[in-house]
Design an enzyme around this catalytic site. Structure first.
Site, PDB file in Angstrom:
ATOM      1  N   LYS D 164       0.854  -1.193   0.000  1.00 10.95           N
ATOM      2  CA  LYS D 164       0.000   0.000   0.000  1.00 10.95           C
ATOM      3  C   LYS D 164       0.884   1.235   0.000  1.00 10.95           C
ATOM      4  CE  LYS D 164      -3.594   0.022   2.836  1.00 10.95           C
ATOM      5  NZ  LYS D 164      -4.314  -0.168   4.148  1.00 10.95           N
ATOM      6  N   SER D 238      -1.938  -1.333  -3.887  1.00 11.31           N
ATOM      7  CA  SER D 238      -3.043  -0.381  -3.816  1.00 11.31           C
ATOM      8  C   SER D 238      -2.497   0.924  -3.263  1.00 11.31           C
ATOM      9  CB  SER D 238      -4.169  -0.918  -2.927  1.00 11.31           C
ATOM     10  OG  SER D 238      -3.701  -1.186  -1.630  1.00 11.31           O
TER      11      SER D 238
END
Lengths: 377, 377, 377, 377
Positions: D164, D238
């Site tokens: 992330k 992400s």
């Protein structure tokens, strides 16, 4: 003589779980555990079946209210009615309207009718009654009880009736059929022959019957979702499989109220009828020219409640529209109602629900608009 | 002195291939091979990339027009400009507006300015120029040519400029890069950084430059889709990968026209500004009170052209809306513009295109509205 | 003895109006005016009500076929059956499969059963019969006629039955009710209680009755869309309001065919059952290991026809899925069927229709898959 | 010598706020405050921007975890990494996988490599570094730190890296530009030129660099989202605007683990490549024939993690698909990946994220699949 003082506060919601607006009202003493009677709101999200925004909002508001009232979460519904309508497409700002009612001793008679609120629960409604005369009669009876609770006797003084009734579920259909009864539909959706639509429309005709908008003699199981000329101009209804009886909230004007607010309503006669929205604002006491209320009017406008049911016909003022064939008709239909109202009120915090096709809530092709205004004193 | 007589006829379409309205006009002698200059329409369908309604409409209209003019299908574009905007969500009736222009000898000077139309093609626009100063300058130049063709000298008399320009494609990007040039974007969509948006906005700034709405000194590659305070109030633009040069149609009023029609325009200042729509109708000569034109006004209203670009901000008059986060924003945004216009015009046959987010076509948050009215004689 | 020679040609479509593949087949003499019996295809577009891709494809194909056959457009249906299924979401390539049948004198008896095709029209089906026993019996009778036309006597030899039947319309409902009859539903959609679903499922039960998959004794008006244990494993049905009688095309294997093709079928037992797809390919004669046919197998695989009806339950192999609550379930459900088939066939030109919820076309939760294979000689 | 024992538990979620599965694991002593290292899940909802299901799930899980760990809610992220991927279209069951890691003294050397997990945070990533070499290098460095934490030295032993990273926001772009820097994109979406896509792909290339999948010499700002031949086979990434640095979780196999689990991975080579899914299961140690693992295999299969990035090309194995022009491509693309995996695993509780178009996560047109299996002892 005890009279009521009703107030209404509109709080925009930053997200579905946002209770900061209510907390600020509570901190300011504007809403109190003993006075809060209803929370009516539009919740952020798509408005579809899998719209978790509405579910989350319900959970968060219920938790907040339980703490505020000092009662268990499951008891909140006994004290405060929740009407949360999911889906804010277009220019509908997610918001919660808190409705309060206080009973005050008041020697002075009111000089004019002011906003009054009444609530009542119906008798238990069996699954075989959903969308049929059984439901219609029980909602009618509860509507009359709620009028009494509101201190309103003349149906002309009623401008908005919000109703929640039981819908059908797989389980309740099984129950009815095991007892030898039929049900109005096996379609559990809000589609044209869906049980959800029948439930909502049974409730609407119940209101219409209570208020004399439709004579009982014209009502039967056969007219529900068939004879669109029978309708209420003030009923906004919803249904849910988890409910066992109906809940009714009546908003109207009464001499037995010292509220600073007044309510009025009108209808749109078709899907693009901005004049109907203006009529609603004027019905509640706003005076304005050239289509738009000015700033002074808007300062007095507290809230607008409107339906945006999609017309059953694909012709608007003689021309064909394609909305009925649109996969997104539900969402677009609701959005269009939001625009119609906002283009007149000049604001986006309007309560606009709808998207379904055809209803006994409002006339064929048109919709209901109610407005709450601060009295011009 | 030769002056023009311009007319405009609006035909609702029962389906994308419906040419019956045009045929009826032809049969009645209202449009002739020598007078038809443009077909501007909204086509039935979703308006998305895979909306075959628009493609089918284009094919069917082009075939009809080729027969009508007696020319090969591929030559139709030399004679008649097609502006077909896909997607009729909500209350937008699919329709085709036929624009005709006839040159007549007229000894009598007009007493007032009337609708005039002019067309021009731009120089070829290279892919490296798309969405940049190269395109802006070439569209500006073509806009001035089209004004000349329309017999309009004062930019104040221009009320609507429709422009079609080349967009980018995989092939044209390769071409530009193989020649050592960069392109404005590799995103081939109409998204916020998409080449389609840059092309449309380059064209809009070209119109703004030609009309003096934005001084050339403020224009540069860097301001396109960055400085939203630079915009045109009359440019409606579109782009397509198949085009190599720009096409411009100017609508305005001119003393050298004996048309029975007059055009006017205005802008909305935000997304719910119905007053802006009323201003446009009044700009074209309608006089009405209380928000809505009456039947006599409507009888004179020929057509409305409006954009419905979605605002770049999620705040409308101080309140948050959720449109920018909506998967269906493109379709809903267009539908909302359709409702805003229809709620004022009282009809659904309005040309409303849009749905994209932010544009130099109209002010930040607001949109362009132009109206064509039959002169009040 | 006259025997048939059936062939099938799959042409990908570049756009809905693309007839170039058919023209190439015609130019090569593979399809002739006298041999073309059916066009079965998937058309580019969304598959929704306002999907103009399907309508355009129908218009373009009908025009091409009329020219090819040398008959008026309105007579095409008498010669060639059109089954065009709209919507190619995901990995379904738009395509048209042309089916030809030639009658040849053949002294040599076939050594094995080969692909045979038969067609028949049903008696006229009244609106009050739609989705009820009337329709079921008439489709059953037509199915038997089509089997005869195909030269098939054993129902076990039937592997695919495509049926088109009348649906209900506002007009046909009025007609039935004016004659004192009721209709199965007033919902004109393909929703769970929609007339379209009842029509399709009545047709499917008609096939099941004809083939003995469901005994007539178990059939009644009450079981349609109620008792999902009654179903056909080979019926793919559709309905349209414009039709007055049913059309049936039977595909099976027969000794009286000298086709080079063989057909087989199987079912999936739930929505993720890739084994069911493999079983269908093997049923038609492909032999392969480890899940995927190899290139030699694929060279023999001519075409796959599959349904992708969404399960009525939200549980797949013990786990909850959210598809039933998804606004896009119709499109996603069809796309998933396309992937299930393509992941086995290794190609995307498969005929996959569906998206509706629950059906008598295939078992509860599962679907029908038929495969046509070039015989291994 | 201390070795790790890693476990993984998959809990289906009845709704976004459902923590009952985790609570049951806690009650059974399977997860403990000191051992829980990550929660990786798919959340119920649409997966679109306004999907409140994911936000609600994050809030509810964070609240539960805070209580479980006995730490303030804001400190949860220091102890447990959350990877919640929104959107369960089709046959993806909403679920949460809890990952635990315990350090045990173990005299006996492992006979074979077993599942190991390692985590690391990156240095702070400035907005001007997002989607560029700055981010790539910092993620690469953190990936190597996480490998060390996992006790893995050979990149071949790494089978899944979840990352992330910070995305861009209006505020962070302003910050970068005020300091005289440029940013990779002003488009804040996950579209083809969106900052979100650049951030995710920068992170993926960082993993690829750390593992030697792409040599540093081939990396530059220019190749990000341009040269699709550079990719990682194990990176699932992400990004979020709220983050300031990257977080990396490495899953691989190590001799210094006594876990009962083993991880493996493979790739699909195109969008319908079921063989790639089978290869992933086999890479982790499952042995099966004819395409489908049998029940014994499935009993050993703990979990599958897969991407479903939409191909950049509209051709699959030589045939045209229409997915790239589909308004619902994001949702359908994700659903198709869910089907591809479920059709092989025979279950619907697979972690499948994706829907975006093109990525350096996996090869052009194909995707990453990782599988965790209980060792066959």
């Amino acid at each position: 003589m005890k009279v009521q003082r009703v107030d209404m506060f509109v709080c925009p919601s930053a997200n579905p779980a946002d209770t900061s607006g209510l907390q600020a009202l509570a901190d300011a003493g504007k809403i109190k555990p003993g006075t809060l009677v209803a929370l009516v709101g539009k919740t952020d999200g798509t408005g579809f079946h899998d719209d978790w925004g509405r579910i989350w909002a319900d959970a968060a508001l219920r938790e907040w209210t339980a703490k505020f009232l000092g009662v268990p979460k499951d008891d909140v519904a006994k004290h405060v009615i929740f009407v949360l309508s999911g889906g804010c497409p277009g220019v509908i700002t997610p918001h919660i309207a808190a409705v309060t009612r206080e009973w005050v001793e008041d020697g002075k008679p009111s000089r004019e009718k002011r906003l009054a609120v009444g609530r009542a629960g119906s008798e238990s409604i069996a699954p075989e009654e959903v969308g049929r005369m059984g439901m219609i009669r029980k909602v009618a009876s509860a509507t009359q009880d709620a009028m009494k609770d509101a201190g309103i006797t003349d149906p002309e003084d009623v401008h908005l009736v919000m109703v929640k009734v039981p819908g059908l579920t797989v389980a309740s259909i099984d129950d009815a059929e095991s007892r030898g009864h039929t049900v109005v539909s096996h379609d559990l959706t809000f589609g044209p022959e869906g049980a959800g639509s029948y439930a909502n429309d049974g409730a609407a005709l119940g209101v219409a019957m209570a208020l004399g908008e439709v004579p009982e003699s014209k009502l039967s199981d056969e007219v529900v979702r068939r004879d669109w000329d029978l309708y209420s101009e003030v009923a906004m209804t919803s249904s849910g499989g988890e409910k066992r009886h109906g809940e009714v909230v009546v908003f109207g004007n009464s001499m037995a109220s010292v509220s600073q607010l007044v309510i009025g309503h009108s209808i749109t006669t078709d899907f693009i009828d901005a004049q109907g929205v203006r009529n609603a604002l004027r019905s509640a006491g706003l005076k304005f020219n050239d289509g738009l209320p000015d700033q002074e009017d808007l300062d007095r406008l507290v809230h607008v409640f409107a339906k945006s049911v999609i017309p059953g016909s694909d012709v608007v003022r003689g021309n064909h529209i394609t909305l009925l064939d649109d996969h997104n008709a539900y969402q677009i239909g609701k959005a269009l109602g939001g625009m119609l109202v906002a283009s007149v009120t000049g604001r986006t915090t309007n309560y606009v629900s709808g998207g379904e096709r055809n209803s006994h809530q409002g006339p064929p092709g048109g919709n209901i608009v109610a407005a709450v205004v601060r009295a011009d004193t």
